[in-house]
Design an enzyme around this catalytic site. Structure first.
Site, PDB file in Angstrom:
ATOM      1  N   ASP A 255      -4.904   1.769   1.898  1.00  0.00           N
ATOM      2  CA  ASP A 255      -4.618   0.340   2.061  1.00  0.00           C
ATOM      3  C   ASP A 255      -3.126   0.060   1.872  1.00  0.00           C
ATOM      4  O   ASP A 255      -2.524  -0.714   2.622  1.00  0.00           O
ATOM      5  CB  ASP A 255      -5.417  -0.492   1.056  1.00  0.00           C
ATOM      6  CG  ASP A 255      -6.921  -0.352   1.219  1.00  0.00           C
ATOM      7  OD1 ASP A 255      -7.377  -0.027   2.335  1.00  0.00           O
ATOM      8  OD2 ASP A 255      -7.638  -0.555   0.224  1.00  0.00           O
TER       9      ASP A 255
ATOM     10  N   ASP B 161     -12.577   2.817  -2.788  1.00  0.00           N
ATOM     11  CA  ASP B 161     -11.481   2.069  -3.401  1.00  0.00           C
ATOM     12  C   ASP B 161     -11.455   2.394  -4.885  1.00  0.00           C
ATOM     13  O   ASP B 161     -12.487   2.711  -5.480  1.00  0.00           O
ATOM     14  CB  ASP B 161     -11.665   0.566  -3.194  1.00  0.00           C
ATOM     15  CG  ASP B 161     -11.291   0.113  -1.789  1.00  0.00           C
ATOM     16  OD1 ASP B 161     -10.584   0.853  -1.087  1.00  0.00           O
ATOM     17  OD2 ASP B 161     -11.696  -0.998  -1.403  1.00  0.00           O
TER      18      ASP B 161
END
EC number: 3.4.23.36
Length: 163
Positions: free
Chosen positions: A131, A114
């Site tokens: 995402d 991330d």
């Protein structure tokens, strides 16, 4: 000549590999040291051991196997629901490409890579391109289903009036 199911599968695979490739390319740049800081958004490397908002991180290494089972189960379901798959091949390609990319991260890096950190006014969870693609794919799928159902119901109502 390809039938509609084969065409949908080609569209699905094209979108799948596009999303997967873009996500992995961005993650590669982040892993190679790219970062950015501003007053609103930072690009920083974080390994997420859980799912959204680090939920289920207590499952540790088992989470990736659970996700593989879910992805395979959903894919098998979709292959049996041909009309649903054909009408939403793009959205499913987005969701699956992004999902598989995140699962690959778990195997290769021990967690999902991330990097987008929004922090203007409030702290938000750190997330990645995959995402966003999952959210967009699911959102478009739901909107299309909702509006298609609404339109279909209106057409049925009009047809009933003229019977």
């Amino acid at each position: 000549m390809l039938n509609t199911t084969q065409k949908s599968l080609l569209v699905f695979m094209g979108v799948f590999f596009l999303i997967f490739g873009v996500d992995q390319a961005i993650k590669h740049a982040i892993l190679e040291g790219f970062h950015y800081e501003s007053l609103v958004i930072d690009i920083v490397l974080v390994f997420n051991k859980g799912v959204a908002f680090s939920l289920l991180s207590f499952l540790e290494g088992g989470l990736k196997y659970l996700q593989i089972l879910l992805i395979l189960g959903l894919f098998i379901f979709l292959m049996r629901q041909k009309e649903l798959f054909k009408s939403h091949a793009i959205e499913f390609g987005m969701v699956f490409g992004a999902g598989v990319s995140n699962v690959l991260d778990r195997f290769v890096h021990g967690g999902v890579v991330d990097y987008v950190y929004y922090h203007y006014g409030f702290d938000f969870a750190i997330f990645n391109f995959a995402d966003v693609m999952i959210d967009v794919g699911v959102g478009v799928l739901l909107l299309r289903q909702f509006f298609f159902k609404q339109k279909q119901n209106k057409i049925k109502g009009i047809i009933t009036l003229f019977k």
